[in-house]
Design a protein around this motif. Structure first.
Motif, PDB file in Angstrom:
ATOM      1  N   GLY A  23       0.976  -1.453   0.021  1.00  0.00           N
ATOM      2  CA  GLY A  23       0.001  -0.250   0.278  1.00  0.00           C
ATOM      3  C   GLY A  23       0.569   0.957   0.347  1.00  0.00           C
ATOM      4  N   GLU A  24       0.473   2.186  -0.609  1.00  0.00           N
ATOM      5  CA  GLU A  24       1.601   2.976  -1.160  1.00  0.00           C
ATOM      6  C   GLU A  24       0.513   4.141  -1.825  1.00  0.00           C
ATOM      7  OE1 GLU A  24       4.847   4.206  -0.784  1.00  0.00           O
ATOM      8  OE2 GLU A  24       6.048   2.482  -0.088  1.00  0.00           O
ATOM      9  N   SER A  25       1.461   5.123  -1.810  1.00  0.00           N
ATOM     10  CA  SER A  25       1.033   6.593  -2.573  1.00  0.00           C
ATOM     11  C   SER A  25      -0.964   7.427  -1.676  1.00  0.00           C
ATOM     12  CB  SER A  25       1.074   6.752  -3.639  1.00  0.00           C
ATOM     13  OG  SER A  25       1.054   7.711  -4.208  1.00  0.00           O
ATOM     14  N   PRO A  26      -1.243   7.431  -0.565  1.00  0.00           N
ATOM     15  CA  PRO A  26      -2.136   8.029   0.104  1.00  0.00           C
ATOM     16  C   PRO A  26      -1.866   9.620  -0.457  1.00  0.00           C
ATOM     17  CG  PRO A  26      -0.710   7.698   2.022  1.00  0.00           C
ATOM     18  CD  PRO A  26      -0.156   6.975   0.387  1.00  0.00           C
ATOM     19  N   VAL A  27      -3.429   9.718  -0.824  1.00  0.00           N
ATOM     20  CA  VAL A  27      -3.689  11.087  -2.037  1.00  0.00           C
ATOM     21  C   VAL A  27      -5.118  11.919  -0.971  1.00  0.00           C
ATOM     22  CG1 VAL A  27      -3.862  12.717  -3.508  1.00  0.00           C
ATOM     23  CG2 VAL A  27      -2.074  11.164  -4.319  1.00  0.00           C
ATOM     24  N   TRP A  28      -5.293  12.788  -0.441  1.00  0.00           N
ATOM     25  CA  TRP A  28      -6.429  12.950   0.463  1.00  0.00           C
ATOM     26  C   TRP A  28      -6.581  14.350  -0.985  1.00  0.00           C
ATOM     27  CZ3 TRP A  28     -10.393  11.916   3.383  1.00  0.00           C
ATOM     28  CH2 TRP A  28     -11.386  12.768   3.371  1.00  0.00           C
ATOM     29  N   ARG A  29      -8.060  13.447  -1.772  1.00  0.00           N
ATOM     30  CA  ARG A  29      -8.801  14.248  -2.361  1.00  0.00           C
ATOM     31  C   ARG A  29      -9.822  15.527  -1.814  1.00  0.00           C
ATOM     32  NH1 ARG A  29      -9.053  16.097  -7.103  1.00  0.00           N
ATOM     33  NH2 ARG A  29     -10.355  16.263  -8.533  1.00  0.00           N
ATOM     34  N   VAL A  30      -9.721  16.800  -1.956  1.00  0.00           N
ATOM     35  CA  VAL A  30     -10.601  17.950  -0.864  1.00  0.00           C
ATOM     36  C   VAL A  30     -11.802  17.452  -1.543  1.00  0.00           C
ATOM     37  CG1 VAL A  30     -10.495  20.086  -0.758  1.00  0.00           C
ATOM     38  CG2 VAL A  30      -8.279  18.963  -0.042  1.00  0.00           C
ATOM     39  N   ALA A  31     -11.875  17.451  -3.030  1.00  0.00           N
ATOM     40  CA  ALA A  31     -13.079  17.996  -4.144  1.00  0.00           C
ATOM     41  C   ALA A  31     -14.393  16.537  -3.687  1.00  0.00           C
ATOM     42  CB  ALA A  31     -12.062  17.908  -5.458  1.00  0.00           C
ATOM     43  N   GLU A  32     -13.411  15.739  -3.295  1.00  0.00           N
ATOM     44  CA  GLU A  32     -14.571  14.514  -3.852  1.00  0.00           C
ATOM     45  C   GLU A  32     -14.297  14.235  -1.565  1.00  0.00           C
ATOM     46  OE1 GLU A  32     -13.426  11.263  -6.279  1.00  0.00           O
ATOM     47  OE2 GLU A  32     -12.103  12.133  -7.005  1.00  0.00           O
ATOM     48  N   GLN A  33     -13.106  14.342  -0.988  1.00  0.00           N
ATOM     49  CA  GLN A  33     -13.855  14.398   0.431  1.00  0.00           C
ATOM     50  C   GLN A  33     -13.338  12.789   0.242  1.00  0.00           C
ATOM     51  OE1 GLN A  33     -14.371  16.301   3.503  1.00  0.00           O
ATOM     52  NE2 GLN A  33     -12.977  17.369   1.927  1.00  0.00           N
ATOM     53  N   ALA A  34     -12.165  12.566  -0.413  1.00  0.00           N
ATOM     54  CA  ALA A  34     -12.125  10.832  -0.370  1.00  0.00           C
ATOM     55  C   ALA A  34     -10.608  10.718  -0.465  1.00  0.00           C
ATOM     56  CB  ALA A  34     -12.662  10.542  -1.700  1.00  0.00           C
ATOM     57  N   LEU A  35     -10.252   9.480   0.768  1.00  0.00           N
ATOM     58  CA  LEU A  35      -8.756   8.874   0.212  1.00  0.00           C
ATOM     59  C   LEU A  35      -8.280   8.415  -1.320  1.00  0.00           C
ATOM     60  CD1 LEU A  35      -6.522   9.107   1.532  1.00  0.00           C
ATOM     61  CD2 LEU A  35      -6.984   7.105   3.053  1.00  0.00           C
ATOM     62  N   TYR A  36      -7.603   8.169  -1.394  1.00  0.00           N
ATOM     63  CA  TYR A  36      -6.666   7.456  -2.994  1.00  0.00           C
ATOM     64  C   TYR A  36      -5.905   6.397  -2.457  1.00  0.00           C
ATOM     65  CZ  TYR A  36     -10.074   9.418  -6.495  1.00  0.00           C
ATOM     66  OH  TYR A  36     -11.676   9.490  -6.769  1.00  0.00           O
ATOM     67  N   TRP A  37      -5.423   5.147  -3.028  1.00  0.00           N
ATOM     68  CA  TRP A  37      -4.271   4.922  -2.927  1.00  0.00           C
ATOM     69  C   TRP A  37      -3.993   3.374  -3.343  1.00  0.00           C
ATOM     70  CZ3 TRP A  37      -7.688   3.911   0.525  1.00  0.00           C
ATOM     71  CH2 TRP A  37      -8.616   2.511   1.041  1.00  0.00           C
ATOM     72  N   VAL A  38      -3.103   3.041  -3.767  1.00  0.00           N
ATOM     73  CA  VAL A  38      -2.400   1.945  -4.574  1.00  0.00           C
ATOM     74  C   VAL A  38      -1.814   0.736  -4.018  1.00  0.00           C
ATOM     75  CG1 VAL A  38      -1.779   3.839  -6.318  1.00  0.00           C
ATOM     76  CG2 VAL A  38       0.522   2.779  -4.842  1.00  0.00           C
ATOM     77  N   ASP A  39      -2.445   0.154  -4.414  1.00  0.00           N
ATOM     78  CA  ASP A  39      -1.218  -1.180  -4.097  1.00  0.00           C
ATOM     79  C   ASP A  39      -0.127  -2.005  -5.601  1.00  0.00           C
ATOM     80  OD1 ASP A  39      -0.617  -4.113  -3.390  1.00  0.00           O
ATOM     81  OD2 ASP A  39      -2.638  -4.933  -3.246  1.00  0.00           O
ATOM     82  N   ILE A  40       0.605  -1.940  -5.075  1.00  0.00           N
ATOM     83  CA  ILE A  40       1.270  -1.802  -6.481  1.00  0.00           C
ATOM     84  C   ILE A  40       1.539  -2.894  -7.396  1.00  0.00           C
ATOM     85  CG2 ILE A  40       4.405  -1.426  -7.000  1.00  0.00           C
ATOM     86  CD1 ILE A  40       4.679   0.203  -5.054  1.00  0.00           C
ATOM     87  N   PRO A  41       1.885  -3.947  -6.334  1.00  0.00           N
ATOM     88  CA  PRO A  41       1.754  -5.411  -7.314  1.00  0.00           C
ATOM     89  C   PRO A  41       0.720  -5.577  -7.765  1.00  0.00           C
ATOM     90  CG  PRO A  41       2.523  -5.331  -5.327  1.00  0.00           C
ATOM     91  CD  PRO A  41       2.536  -4.351  -4.981  1.00  0.00           C
ATOM     92  N   ALA A  42      -0.481  -5.446  -6.775  1.00  0.00           N
ATOM     93  CA  ALA A  42      -1.570  -5.322  -7.505  1.00  0.00           C
ATOM     94  C   ALA A  42      -2.534  -4.893  -8.487  1.00  0.00           C
ATOM     95  CB  ALA A  42      -2.693  -5.267  -6.532  1.00  0.00           C
TER      96      ALA A  42
END
Length: 317
Positions: A23-42
């Motif tokens: 699990g990497e690169s968490p990004v909080w997107r203010v416009a959506e009030q949502a949290l994004y992140w990635v799962d690299i090998p997946a």
């Protein structure tokens, strides 16, 4: 040094979801009030709407290590073979039906924007984010960390779609990108066990050139390996101490003044978010052996500090 009053650390993912492998690169997107992140090998980008618990996943054709957004909500992704523009919003109708289909990820493809000349085989992008002016920065690494190959380099991708030559080279496992609130200091780490260092640079906000590289913190004198980072509104630098289950905060002068334990052994990257940007979200890696129930999950902590909105890419994807 303070233990930050032992703030409560909670898992935030939707119930019943499998943990991420990396699990990497968490990004909080203010416009959506949502949290994004990635799962690299997946090869996944994940979104979680905290208010509703709705979780969506998008599957890319190759490993994805870091993401940023432009103003329209398109994603700039650092992947295995280069930098890609990915339009998640075009798949939003499919994403809304994931629950009906058993939460299968929506398959998306990206448009390649640029690619460096990789120094050797088996490389990919790793940690990445935008500076305060909206230039996207990311570094490359050899995927076999055991090789300890310093073939990695840091690159800048500007709003005109131009990928720079290597700006910093000789990196084994590039990580820890961040900028001071005024944008005039850039941070970078190398999290390989043989390095474990964080550097600071003077940063020219007009040209996007870092200069005067110096050691900001040497984690050989502390705990863990310096993985992904976040900078708070006071200019303090939060780093995930991978392999040590800790978050460390350094003042702008490089003094360790806060230390928070998290349940995962390998915290990977942190980002401020929530309605008041006072929640620190932490992604983690699930070890191949000896993993606990918490490893690979995402956590939230209220550390008594606030962050700044994550800068968006200044160009159009």
């Amino acid at each position: 040094m303070s233990a930050a009053g032992n703030p409560r650390v909670e898992r935030v993912e939707a119930a019943g979801q499998a943990p991420a492998r990396v699990g990497e690169s968490p990004v909080w997107r203010v416009a959506e009030q949502a949290l994004y992140w990635v799962d690299i090998p997946a090869q996944k980008i994940v979104r979680l709407r905290l208010d509703s618990g709705e979780r969506s996943e998008w599957l890319l054709p190759e490993k994805v290590a870091c993401i940023a957004f432009d103003r329209r909500g398109s994603v700039l992704a650092g992947c295995e073979t280069g930098l890609f523009a990915v339009a998640l919003n075009e798949a939003s109708a499919d994403a809304a039906t994931q629950a009906v289909r058993g939460n299968e990820p929506v398959k998306v493809t990206g448009r390649k924007l640029a690619a460096p000349v990789f120094a050797c085989a088996d490389m990919r992008f790793n940690d990445g984010r935008c500076d305060r002016q909206g230039r996207f920065w990311s570094g490359t690494m050899v995927q076999d960390m055991a090789a300890a190959n310093p073939a990695g380099a840091l690159y800048r991708f500007d709003a005109h779609g131009v990928l720079s030559a290597p700006v910093v080279d000789g990196l084994i496992t590039q990580n820890g990108l961040g900028w001071s609130p005024d944008g005039t200091t850039m941070y970078l780490s190398d999290s390989h066990p043989s390095r474990r260092k964080i550097w600071a640079f003077d940063y020219d906000v007009e040209t996007g050139e870092p200069r005067n590289r110096r050691v900001f913190a040497d984690l050989n004198h502390y705990v863990g390996r310096p993985d992904g980072a976040a900078v708070d509104a006071d200019g303090c630098y939060w780093i995930c101490a991978n392999d040590a289950g800790q978050l460390l905060r350094f003042t702008p002068h490089g003094k360790l003044d806060r230390q928070i334990a998290v349940p995962a052994t390998k915290p990977a990257m942190c980002a401020f978010g929530g309605r008041n940007l006072d929640t620190l979200f932490v992604t983690s890696i699930r070890p191949a052996a000896g993993a606990s129930e918490h490893d690979g999950h995402v956590f939230a902590v209220h550390p008594g500090a606030s962050g700044l909105p994550e800068p968006e890419f200044a160009g159009e994807l």
